[in-house]
Design a protein around this motif. Structure first.
Motif, PDB file in Angstrom:
ATOM      1  N   ARG A  14      39.474  47.149  26.856  1.00 15.28           N
ATOM      2  CA  ARG A  14      40.755  47.537  27.459  1.00 15.28           C
ATOM      3  C   ARG A  14      40.559  48.596  28.538  1.00 15.28           C
ATOM      4  NH1 ARG A  14      42.334  47.598  21.997  1.00 15.28           N
ATOM      5  NH2 ARG A  14      42.606  49.875  22.021  1.00 15.28           N
ATOM      6  N   LEU A  15      39.674  49.547  28.293  1.00 17.55           N
ATOM      7  CA  LEU A  15      39.429  50.588  29.295  1.00 17.55           C
ATOM      8  C   LEU A  15      38.756  50.003  30.534  1.00 17.55           C
ATOM      9  CD1 LEU A  15      38.320  53.522  26.983  1.00 17.55           C
ATOM     10  CD2 LEU A  15      40.442  53.354  28.300  1.00 17.55           C
ATOM     11  N   ALA A  16      37.844  49.072  30.341  1.00 20.19           N
ATOM     12  CA  ALA A  16      37.214  48.411  31.490  1.00 20.19           C
ATOM     13  C   ALA A  16      38.247  47.629  32.290  1.00 20.19           C
ATOM     14  CB  ALA A  16      36.084  47.494  31.015  1.00 20.19           C
ATOM     15  N   ASP A  17      39.158  46.959  31.580  1.00 15.58           N
ATOM     16  CA  ASP A  17      40.245  46.244  32.265  1.00 15.58           C
ATOM     17  C   ASP A  17      41.074  47.201  33.113  1.00 15.58           C
ATOM     18  OD1 ASP A  17      39.539  43.828  31.140  1.00 15.58           O
ATOM     19  OD2 ASP A  17      41.094  43.852  29.599  1.00 15.58           O
ATOM     20  N   ARG A  18      41.427  48.357  32.542  1.00 16.01           N
ATOM     21  CA  ARG A  18      42.260  49.322  33.250  1.00 16.01           C
ATOM     22  C   ARG A  18      41.545  49.843  34.502  1.00 16.01           C
ATOM     23  NH1 ARG A  18      46.363  51.547  29.956  1.00 16.01           N
ATOM     24  NH2 ARG A  18      47.029  52.712  31.812  1.00 16.01           N
ATOM     25  N   ALA A  19      40.253  50.110  34.378  1.00 14.66           N
ATOM     26  CA  ALA A  19      39.498  50.636  35.515  1.00 14.66           C
ATOM     27  C   ALA A  19      39.447  49.618  36.655  1.00 14.66           C
ATOM     28  CB  ALA A  19      38.095  51.030  35.072  1.00 14.66           C
ATOM     29  N   VAL A  20      39.142  48.376  36.314  1.00 12.87           N
ATOM     30  CA  VAL A  20      39.059  47.331  37.349  1.00 12.87           C
ATOM     31  C   VAL A  20      40.434  47.050  37.936  1.00 12.87           C
ATOM     32  CG1 VAL A  20      38.514  44.898  37.775  1.00 12.87           C
ATOM     33  CG2 VAL A  20      36.965  46.311  36.408  1.00 12.87           C
ATOM     34  N   ASP A  21      41.461  47.021  37.094  1.00 17.17           N
ATOM     35  CA  ASP A  21      42.821  46.836  37.600  1.00 17.17           C
ATOM     36  C   ASP A  21      43.186  47.930  38.601  1.00 17.17           C
ATOM     37  OD1 ASP A  21      43.195  44.580  36.085  1.00 17.17           O
ATOM     38  OD2 ASP A  21      44.395  45.565  34.531  1.00 17.17           O
ATOM     39  N   ASP A  25      44.296  47.219  42.345  1.00 19.69           N
ATOM     40  CA  ASP A  25      45.614  47.695  42.784  1.00 19.69           C
ATOM     41  C   ASP A  25      45.480  48.612  43.995  1.00 19.69           C
ATOM     42  OD1 ASP A  25      46.876  46.279  40.816  1.00 19.69           O
ATOM     43  OD2 ASP A  25      47.269  47.999  39.520  1.00 19.69           O
ATOM     44  N   GLU A  26      44.471  49.470  43.980  1.00 15.63           N
ATOM     45  CA  GLU A  26      44.250  50.383  45.119  1.00 15.63           C
ATOM     46  C   GLU A  26      43.939  49.592  46.385  1.00 15.63           C
ATOM     47  OE1 GLU A  26      42.224  52.335  48.164  1.00 15.63           O
ATOM     48  OE2 GLU A  26      41.115  51.054  46.779  1.00 15.63           O
ATOM     49  N   ALA A  27      43.095  48.578  46.270  1.00 12.22           N
ATOM     50  CA  ALA A  27      42.745  47.786  47.443  1.00 12.22           C
ATOM     51  C   ALA A  27      43.961  47.026  47.979  1.00 12.22           C
ATOM     52  CB  ALA A  27      41.621  46.809  47.094  1.00 12.22           C
ATOM     53  N   ASP A  28      44.777  46.499  47.074  1.00  8.82           N
ATOM     54  CA  ASP A  28      45.920  45.680  47.475  1.00  8.82           C
ATOM     55  C   ASP A  28      47.074  46.498  48.047  1.00  8.82           C
ATOM     56  OD1 ASP A  28      44.624  43.396  46.704  1.00  8.82           O
ATOM     57  OD2 ASP A  28      45.721  43.138  44.824  1.00  8.82           O
ATOM     58  N   LEU A  29      47.177  47.763  47.676  1.00  9.22           N
ATOM     59  CA  LEU A  29      48.295  48.591  48.123  1.00  9.22           C
ATOM     60  C   LEU A  29      48.361  48.633  49.642  1.00  9.22           C
ATOM     61  CD1 LEU A  29      50.600  50.486  47.233  1.00  9.22           C
ATOM     62  CD2 LEU A  29      48.956  52.370  47.398  1.00  9.22           C
ATOM     63  N   SER A  30      49.526  48.321  50.190  1.00  9.23           N
ATOM     64  CA  SER A  30      49.692  48.226  51.648  1.00  9.23           C
ATOM     65  C   SER A  30      51.069  48.761  52.045  1.00  9.23           C
ATOM     66  CB  SER A  30      49.575  46.758  52.093  1.00  9.23           C
ATOM     67  OG  SER A  30      48.356  46.188  51.660  1.00  9.23           O
ATOM     68  N   MET A  52      36.292  43.843  48.432  1.00  5.77           N
ATOM     69  CA  MET A  52      36.718  44.906  47.532  1.00  5.77           C
ATOM     70  C   MET A  52      37.046  44.348  46.144  1.00  5.77           C
ATOM     71  SD  MET A  52      36.461  47.573  49.448  1.00  5.77           S
ATOM     72  CE  MET A  52      37.325  48.883  48.584  1.00  5.77           C
ATOM     73  N   HIS A  53      37.689  43.186  46.111  1.00  3.47           N
ATOM     74  CA  HIS A  53      37.998  42.556  44.831  1.00  3.47           C
ATOM     75  C   HIS A  53      36.719  42.161  44.090  1.00  3.47           C
ATOM     76  CE1 HIS A  53      42.473  41.223  45.430  1.00  3.47           C
ATOM     77  NE2 HIS A  53      42.255  42.466  45.824  1.00  3.47           N
ATOM     78  N   ALA A  54      35.803  41.525  44.799  1.00  2.00           N
ATOM     79  CA  ALA A  54      34.559  41.087  44.171  1.00  2.00           C
ATOM     80  C   ALA A  54      33.760  42.278  43.650  1.00  2.00           C
ATOM     81  CB  ALA A  54      33.725  40.287  45.174  1.00  2.00           C
ATOM     82  N   SER A  55      33.729  43.340  44.424  1.00  2.00           N
ATOM     83  CA  SER A  55      33.023  44.543  44.011  1.00  2.00           C
ATOM     84  C   SER A  55      33.634  45.124  42.748  1.00  2.00           C
ATOM     85  CB  SER A  55      33.064  45.573  45.145  1.00  2.00           C
ATOM     86  OG  SER A  55      32.529  46.809  44.729  1.00  2.00           O
ATOM     87  N   ALA A  56      34.965  45.220  42.718  1.00  2.00           N
ATOM     88  CA  ALA A  56      35.645  45.765  41.548  1.00  2.00           C
ATOM     89  C   ALA A  56      35.317  44.949  40.298  1.00  2.00           C
ATOM     90  CB  ALA A  56      37.153  45.799  41.789  1.00  2.00           C
ATOM     91  N   LEU A  57      35.366  43.637  40.411  1.00  2.00           N
ATOM     92  CA  LEU A  57      35.095  42.782  39.260  1.00  2.00           C
ATOM     93  C   LEU A  57      33.647  42.913  38.789  1.00  2.00           C
ATOM     94  CD1 LEU A  57      37.067  39.627  40.439  1.00  2.00           C
ATOM     95  CD2 LEU A  57      37.672  41.120  38.515  1.00  2.00           C
ATOM     96  N   SER A  58      32.730  43.155  39.723  1.00  4.72           N
ATOM     97  CA  SER A  58      31.316  43.293  39.345  1.00  4.72           C
ATOM     98  C   SER A  58      31.070  44.538  38.495  1.00  4.72           C
ATOM     99  CB  SER A  58      30.439  43.354  40.601  1.00  4.72           C
ATOM    100  OG  SER A  58      30.497  44.632  41.227  1.00  4.72           O
ATOM    101  N   LEU A  59      32.004  45.494  38.539  1.00  2.19           N
ATOM    102  CA  LEU A  59      31.820  46.754  37.814  1.00  2.19           C
ATOM    103  C   LEU A  59      32.408  46.718  36.403  1.00  2.19           C
ATOM    104  CD1 LEU A  59      32.609  49.275  40.697  1.00  2.19           C
ATOM    105  CD2 LEU A  59      30.369  48.625  39.797  1.00  2.19           C
ATOM    106  N   TRP A  60      33.069  45.620  36.026  1.00  2.00           N
ATOM    107  CA  TRP A  60      33.676  45.555  34.695  1.00  2.00           C
ATOM    108  C   TRP A  60      32.659  45.791  33.579  1.00  2.00           C
ATOM    109  CZ3 TRP A  60      33.505  43.124  30.031  1.00  2.00           C
ATOM    110  CH2 TRP A  60      34.628  43.212  29.211  1.00  2.00           C
TER     111      TRP A  60
END
Length: 227
Positions: A14-21, A25-30, A52-60
């Protein structure tokens, strides 16, 4: 009768999910000034939203392992700090493989890694425990200076390390209060998040901006955010 649970989601999951989310969310914010968002690349020539999305997912897996290390060790000290350092360096390599060498989230590995481990230890003292971890020196960390550290030395600015050691005051004293205020004023979630970002930008001595544009660039950014 309760439905049969085929898979119990762990706290570390759950914590990994929150971090990646949070990263997505930060990348998508516009729209974000000069930053990668849904409009384009901003001031970055080597980044785009998909990367940015791919990078975030790689860190899960890295975030999950950090949370698991905190749960297993169970206390703040050098064993946990050095475990987080090792896991973070491995996560950075996974990120660089995903991005073909582009540094997308090195700062986030440091900040969110500390916060993820701290949340696993005690969700009621996240920034305090993150600060205590940041104050410990990892004996195995490479003795090299990042761009942020070099700029912090040159300009006397507070870099990412010092921000963490103080318990992330830019977030707790500026970003979060503005986020809550804007939500209470029914600004809408996107606008509330943008307000929080701008509140941070008004005073943060952003070492990335200092590296790219010097003190004049930082002053322009802060004044623009204030306006």
């Amino acid at each position: 009768m309760r439905a049969l649970k085929l898979h119990e989601v762990s706290l570390a999951d759950r914590l990994a999910d929150r971090a990646v989310d949070a990263l997505i969310d930060e990348a998508d914010l516009s729209p974000k000034p000069a930053l990668v968002d849904r409009r384009g690349n901003g001031a970055h020539t080597d980044l785009h939203l998909g990367l940015m999305h791919a990078s975030a997912l790689s860190l899960w897996p890295m975030f999950k392992e950090m949370a698991e290390a905190a749960l297993e060790i169970g206390e703040i000290g050098l064993p946990l700090r050095e475990a987080l350092g090792r896991i973070g360096r491995e996560g950075e390599q996974a990120m660089l493989i995903t991005t073909n060498g582009v540094n997308t989230h090195r700062g986030a590995i440091w900040a969110l890694g500390l916060l993820t481990a701290a949340a696993a230890l005690d969700p009621g003292a996240v920034t305090l425990n993150a600060a205590r971890l940041a104050l410990l020196n990892d004996r195995h960390a490479p003795q090299t200076l990042s761009h942020g550290a070099l700029v912090a030395q040159r300009y006397g600015a507070r870099g990412a390390r010092e921000e963490a050691q103080l318990g992330f005051p830019s977030v707790t004293q500026r970003g979060l209060p503005q986020l809550h205020k804007s939500r209470q004023q029914n600004a809408g979630e996107q606008n509330a998040r943008l307000d929080a970002l701008l509140a941070i930008m008004t005073e943060l001595a952003d070492t990335c901006v200092l590296y790219r544009a010097g003190y004049a660039g930082l002053t322009t950014l802060q004044q623009g955010a204030q306006a």
